[in-house]
Each structure stands twice: as structure tokens, then as C-alpha cells.
Design a protein around this motif. Sequence first.
Motif, PDB file in Angstrom:
ATOM      1  N   SER A 222       4.403  14.127  45.228  1.00  0.00           N
ATOM      2  CA  SER A 222       5.705  14.939  44.083  1.00  0.00           C
ATOM      3  C   SER A 222       6.334  14.900  44.630  1.00  0.00           C
ATOM      4  CB  SER A 222       5.243  15.563  43.008  1.00  0.00           C
ATOM      5  OG  SER A 222       5.397  16.611  43.448  1.00  0.00           O
ATOM      6  N   GLN A 223       6.639  15.922  45.794  1.00  0.00           N
ATOM      7  CA  GLN A 223       7.632  15.953  47.218  1.00  0.00           C
ATOM      8  C   GLN A 223       7.304  14.912  48.171  1.00  0.00           C
ATOM      9  OE1 GLN A 223       5.829  19.443  49.994  1.00  0.00           O
ATOM     10  NE2 GLN A 223       7.805  19.815  49.710  1.00  0.00           N
ATOM     11  N   ASP A 224       7.108  13.904  48.523  1.00  0.00           N
ATOM     12  CA  ASP A 224       7.805  13.249  49.295  1.00  0.00           C
ATOM     13  C   ASP A 224       8.271  12.338  48.266  1.00  0.00           C
ATOM     14  OD1 ASP A 224       6.681  13.612  51.853  1.00  0.00           O
ATOM     15  OD2 ASP A 224       5.208  11.859  51.557  1.00  0.00           O
ATOM     16  N   GLN A 225       7.583  11.844  46.698  1.00  0.00           N
ATOM     17  CA  GLN A 225       8.326  11.180  46.182  1.00  0.00           C
ATOM     18  C   GLN A 225      10.111  11.445  45.888  1.00  0.00           C
ATOM     19  OE1 GLN A 225       7.610   9.730  42.051  1.00  0.00           O
ATOM     20  NE2 GLN A 225       5.404   9.408  42.694  1.00  0.00           N
ATOM     21  N   GLU A 226      10.358  12.687  45.542  1.00  0.00           N
ATOM     22  CA  GLU A 226      11.754  13.027  45.491  1.00  0.00           C
ATOM     23  C   GLU A 226      12.435  12.808  46.537  1.00  0.00           C
ATOM     24  OE1 GLU A 226      12.892  15.632  42.643  1.00  0.00           O
ATOM     25  OE2 GLU A 226      10.899  13.567  41.745  1.00  0.00           O
ATOM     26  N   LEU A 227      11.628  13.046  47.614  1.00  0.00           N
ATOM     27  CA  LEU A 227      12.581  13.046  49.331  1.00  0.00           C
ATOM     28  C   LEU A 227      13.136  11.606  48.877  1.00  0.00           C
ATOM     29  CD1 LEU A 227      14.026  14.102  51.526  1.00  0.00           C
ATOM     30  CD2 LEU A 227      11.145  13.294  52.856  1.00  0.00           C
ATOM     31  N   CYS A 228      12.309  11.232  49.299  1.00  0.00           N
ATOM     32  CA  CYS A 228      12.137   9.249  48.918  1.00  0.00           C
ATOM     33  C   CYS A 228      13.024   8.638  47.560  1.00  0.00           C
ATOM     34  CB  CYS A 228      11.219   8.581  49.479  1.00  0.00           C
ATOM     35  SG  CYS A 228       9.704   9.279  50.728  1.00  0.00           S
ATOM     36  N   LEU A 229      12.865   9.281  46.993  1.00  0.00           N
ATOM     37  CA  LEU A 229      14.075   9.015  45.478  1.00  0.00           C
ATOM     38  C   LEU A 229      15.872   9.492  46.285  1.00  0.00           C
ATOM     39  CD1 LEU A 229      14.152   7.620  42.516  1.00  0.00           C
ATOM     40  CD2 LEU A 229      14.029  10.241  42.321  1.00  0.00           C
ATOM     41  N   ARG A 230      15.887  10.282  46.622  1.00  0.00           N
ATOM     42  CA  ARG A 230      17.388  11.209  46.797  1.00  0.00           C
ATOM     43  C   ARG A 230      17.339  10.223  48.311  1.00  0.00           C
ATOM     44  NH1 ARG A 230      14.768  14.586  43.717  1.00  0.00           N
ATOM     45  NH2 ARG A 230      16.549  15.984  43.075  1.00  0.00           N
ATOM     46  N   LEU A 231      16.871   9.875  49.247  1.00  0.00           N
ATOM     47  CA  LEU A 231      16.872   9.108  50.414  1.00  0.00           C
ATOM     48  C   LEU A 231      17.792   8.149  50.038  1.00  0.00           C
ATOM     49  CD1 LEU A 231      14.241   9.460  53.319  1.00  0.00           C
ATOM     50  CD2 LEU A 231      16.317  10.031  53.702  1.00  0.00           C
ATOM     51  N   ILE A 232      17.747   7.136  48.888  1.00  0.00           N
ATOM     52  CA  ILE A 232      18.104   5.913  48.545  1.00  0.00           C
ATOM     53  C   ILE A 232      18.806   5.854  47.278  1.00  0.00           C
ATOM     54  CG2 ILE A 232      16.643   4.800  49.864  1.00  0.00           C
ATOM     55  CD1 ILE A 232      14.841   4.256  47.149  1.00  0.00           C
ATOM     56  N   MET A 233      19.029   7.288  46.637  1.00  0.00           N
ATOM     57  CA  MET A 233      19.826   7.373  45.312  1.00  0.00           C
ATOM     58  C   MET A 233      21.308   6.794  45.681  1.00  0.00           C
ATOM     59  SD  MET A 233      19.880  10.323  42.779  1.00  0.00           S
ATOM     60  CE  MET A 233      17.991  10.505  42.266  1.00  0.00           C
ATOM     61  N   PRO A 234      21.894   6.217  44.867  1.00  0.00           N
ATOM     62  CA  PRO A 234      23.070   6.268  45.164  1.00  0.00           C
ATOM     63  C   PRO A 234      23.920   7.088  44.973  1.00  0.00           C
ATOM     64  CG  PRO A 234      22.187   4.399  43.869  1.00  0.00           C
ATOM     65  CD  PRO A 234      22.036   5.446  44.039  1.00  0.00           C
ATOM     66  N   GLU A 235      25.636   7.274  45.283  1.00  0.00           N
ATOM     67  CA  GLU A 235      26.718   8.376  45.473  1.00  0.00           C
ATOM     68  C   GLU A 235      26.944   9.047  43.828  1.00  0.00           C
ATOM     69  OE1 GLU A 235      30.675   7.115  47.019  1.00  0.00           O
ATOM     70  OE2 GLU A 235      31.377   8.115  46.413  1.00  0.00           O
ATOM     71  N   VAL A 236      27.285   7.865  42.770  1.00  0.00           N
ATOM     72  CA  VAL A 236      26.976   7.797  40.899  1.00  0.00           C
ATOM     73  C   VAL A 236      25.969   8.681  40.436  1.00  0.00           C
ATOM     74  CG1 VAL A 236      28.200   7.099  39.565  1.00  0.00           C
ATOM     75  CG2 VAL A 236      29.046   5.920  41.324  1.00  0.00           C
ATOM     76  N   GLN A 237      25.119   8.732  40.665  1.00  0.00           N
ATOM     77  CA  GLN A 237      24.208   9.127  39.832  1.00  0.00           C
ATOM     78  C   GLN A 237      23.690   9.711  40.953  1.00  0.00           C
ATOM     79  OE1 GLN A 237      24.150   5.363  41.055  1.00  0.00           O
ATOM     80  NE2 GLN A 237      22.867   3.733  39.901  1.00  0.00           N
ATOM     81  N   TYR A 238      23.886  10.375  41.745  1.00  0.00           N
ATOM     82  CA  TYR A 238      23.464  11.537  42.191  1.00  0.00           C
ATOM     83  C   TYR A 238      24.378  12.744  42.112  1.00  0.00           C
ATOM     84  CZ  TYR A 238      20.671  13.950  46.087  1.00  0.00           C
ATOM     85  OH  TYR A 238      20.040  14.908  46.793  1.00  0.00           O
ATOM     86  N   THR A 239      25.436  12.209  42.007  1.00  0.00           N
ATOM     87  CA  THR A 239      26.568  13.685  41.698  1.00  0.00           C
ATOM     88  C   THR A 239      26.131  13.490  40.186  1.00  0.00           C
ATOM     89  OG1 THR A 239      28.460  12.272  43.030  1.00  0.00           O
ATOM     90  CG2 THR A 239      28.943  12.941  41.241  1.00  0.00           C
ATOM     91  N   LYS A 240      25.781  12.875  39.130  1.00  0.00           N
ATOM     92  CA  LYS A 240      25.723  12.841  37.887  1.00  0.00           C
ATOM     93  C   LYS A 240      24.534  14.273  37.955  1.00  0.00           C
ATOM     94  CE  LYS A 240      26.823   9.151  35.211  1.00  0.00           C
ATOM     95  NZ  LYS A 240      26.606   7.597  35.170  1.00  0.00           N
ATOM     96  N   MET A 241      23.347  13.628  38.635  1.00  0.00           N
ATOM     97  CA  MET A 241      22.017  14.377  38.408  1.00  0.00           C
ATOM     98  C   MET A 241      22.369  16.230  39.384  1.00  0.00           C
ATOM     99  SD  MET A 241      18.775  13.530  40.583  1.00  0.00           S
ATOM    100  CE  MET A 241      18.877  14.179  41.982  1.00  0.00           C
ATOM    101  N   LEU A 242      23.056  15.824  40.126  1.00  0.00           N
ATOM    102  CA  LEU A 242      23.852  16.737  41.342  1.00  0.00           C
ATOM    103  C   LEU A 242      24.099  18.433  39.500  1.00  0.00           C
ATOM    104  CD1 LEU A 242      24.413  17.642  44.782  1.00  0.00           C
ATOM    105  CD2 LEU A 242      22.462  17.949  43.575  1.00  0.00           C
ATOM    106  N   LEU A 243      25.151  17.420  39.074  1.00  0.00           N
ATOM    107  CA  LEU A 243      26.332  18.121  38.071  1.00  0.00           C
ATOM    108  C   LEU A 243      25.062  19.099  37.130  1.00  0.00           C
ATOM    109  CD1 LEU A 243      28.476  19.193  36.888  1.00  0.00           C
ATOM    110  CD2 LEU A 243      29.326  16.952  35.656  1.00  0.00           C
TER     111      LEU A 243
END
Length: 365
Positions: free
Chosen positions: A340-361
Motif C-alpha cells: 500500500s506504501q508503493d501504491q500511495e507513492l505511485c499514485l501521488r507521482l502522477i496526480m495532477p495539480e488540481v486533484q493533489y491540491t484538493k487532497m492536500l487541503l
Amino acid sequence: TTMDAFHLGCPALHSHPYSGLKPKHSNMVFLKTHKTASSTMQNLLFRFAERNNLTVALPIQACGHQFCYPRSFTTHSVHQHTLPPNIVTNHMRFNKAELKRLMPNDTIYVTILREPGSMFESLFSYYNQYCQSFKRVPNGSLEAFLDEPWRYYKPEENYSMYARNTLTYDLGGDKDRPAKDVSYAKAFVAQVERVFSLVMISEYFDESLVLLRHLLSWDLDDILYVKLNMRTPSSKQGLTDDLRKKIRAWNSLDAQLYDHFNASLWRQISAVGPACVAREVRLLREAQEKLMKRCFGEGMPLVRSAAEIKNKELRPWQPSGKVDIVGYDLPVNITQSFSSQDQELCLRLIMPEVQYTKMLLRSQL
Ligand SMILES: Nc1ncnc2c1ncn2[C@@H]1O[C@H](COP(=O)(O)OS(=O)(=O)O)[C@@H](OP(=O)(O)O)[C@H]1O
């Protein structure tokens, strides 16, 4: 091991015996300029922040995923749950005085510039429907725009900053200052130089990252990335020398910034030692390849047009039907065997800016 070689690299910077143990610097402002590989950098910084439990300043909802760009940055645009921040990286029009009120005293300022020709070609295609100065050009012809820019360009219009000296504007400068005002250009370059400890150059992204790693005492693992926000080859146009010249003349403030900081980058590389920087770039690319294999299996990550990406969270924002911005998907057969650790990392590596910003918030609320 690779890591040992990495730490042994660049002896000029390891004169102090304990410098390898220097804590990582974490307070930084990365001014995210437009169409310069800045989303790739932002993604890297978001991941760094998450790994190290740092706070990233994020915009209030009314400002979208940008700090109310194109208005000048103010602290009012920062979401109160993201205070006090360690890192600022979302799009903004730079305003040093306001950032100084927001950030700790030891904050390091970094930004990135791109060669004006390819940058303008990217802007012209990306904002072709968004920016009126571009939209009114017949047949969306870059040549036509550059033959008579004043016929299409209205300085006071919405989003006109994408049509002239975008870098200067993003950095807080006056995009419409005439080219013959030589002293303005010089003073502006000097001002940028005083504020920013490192000005990265898109064309030398990996070399710039190595300098960043040195500046902040980060590890090799901290600068791994996947290229984001690319157009498909069919959305791109090649440039003749003549076109490139016209772009430079039209964006002369940006051209001066680029020339100056491209030269500074190479001076900094010389100071560290070109062989040593080249070695670290090689190690970075090797580590990157390993990570790609881990995340995406043999071969390259799966570059796809947005419609082909099954996971909506991974679809990049598309500015118009006339341009394709590609993204990535995680291969299903590989993700099943993932930790699951790898999955999280790989997902984040390719997550576009708008979605990642929302997720971080969400995670910082
Ligand atoms: N690592 C690296 N090195 C060099 N170039 C890179 C890199 N990552 C992204 N890109 C290219 O940068 C362009 C996207 O820039 P941004 O992410 O800054 O765009 S945005 O303003 O945030 O929309 C976009 O350029 P174009 O494809 O020419 O449009 C990307 O292909």
C-alpha cells in the motif's frame, strides 16, 4: 550503493565533515510560473511536504487552486487551516512583501524559467481559447499573431498576461514596459536575483534539481519525479529561427530574464563542478528508472490522453478541445501486487495539480 555514491558526490560541497547530516531545509517558496515544468516541481514539493509532515499553504476556495492569480498575492488568499506554512508552491503573482509576512525568516525562494520560444508556443496553444489576445487570431496561427501582435493584444484585457512577458508578470513585474526601457529590465533582473536563491531552467531540469538538492540538503529520493502536464506531440508546433526571434522580441523582458538566469545556472554548475553535477544527474535518472519500473512495470509509465484515463483523480485539466494534455494511469495488474506504501507513492507521482491540491487541503483541514 547508489546512495553512498550520491553522498560522496560533489566534494566541493562536503568540506564540512558533518555536512551529510545537515538537516533538510524545509521552509521554501517555489514561485510556480506558467508552462515551465512547474507542475512537475509542485508535485515533487507536495510529496516532500507529505513525507515530512510539513504544512503547505493552500488557496481559499474562492481562489481556485491558485492564490487568486492573476491578482497579486496577498495573505488573505491563504486558507486558515494551512497556517503557518512551510511550503508555498501553488500559482500566484509574486509579491515578496506579503510572502514575507506569511513565511518564516529562513525561507528560501526558488523559481523556474523556460526558453521564451518554446514557452510562448506552449502558452499560445494551451490558452488559445482562454486568452482573448490569442482567440481573435485567425486560424489560431502563431505566425499571424507574431506578425502583428498589437493587432490582437490588448494589455488591459483579462488573461492578457499569457500573451506577453508571462514570466515577468508572474514574478510581479510590468509586462508592458517598453523594450527600450533598458534600465527597467536591468533593475528587474537584479531584484529577482536578490530574492531568489535558485532560478531553475526547464531545459536543464535535472541539473537544476541537483542544485536544489544541494541548496536544501535534500536526498536523491527527494528529487524524483514524473513529467506532468505535457502536450501530445500533435498539439505542438515546431519553431523556425525566424519565429523564435519574433517571440523573443515580443517578450523581450522574459528573454532578458531567461538569458541572465540561464547564465547564472551554468555558473552555479561550474562552481559545484560540472562532472559532479553530471554524475548526480546520471544517478537521478537511474533512480528514476527504477522507480518507474516499480510503479508502472517494464517500460515507460502509461501516457494517455485524458479521456483514456480510467481513474478520474488522474485526469489532467484540459484547457480546450484544441489541445491535448496527457496524463498517466496505473496499470491494474501491477497495482494488485503493490504494497500500500508503493501504491500511495505511485499514485501521488502522477496526480495532477488540481486533484493533489484538493487532497492536500482535505488532509490539512
Ligand atoms: N521535467 C520536465 N522537464 C522539461 N519540461 C517539462 C518537464 N515536466 C513538464 N514539462 C513541460 O512543461 C510544460 C508544462 O508546464 P507547467 O506544468 O508549468 O504548466 S502550468 O502552467 O502549470 O499549466 C509542458 O510543456 P509543453 O508540452 O510544451 O506544453 C510540459 O511538457
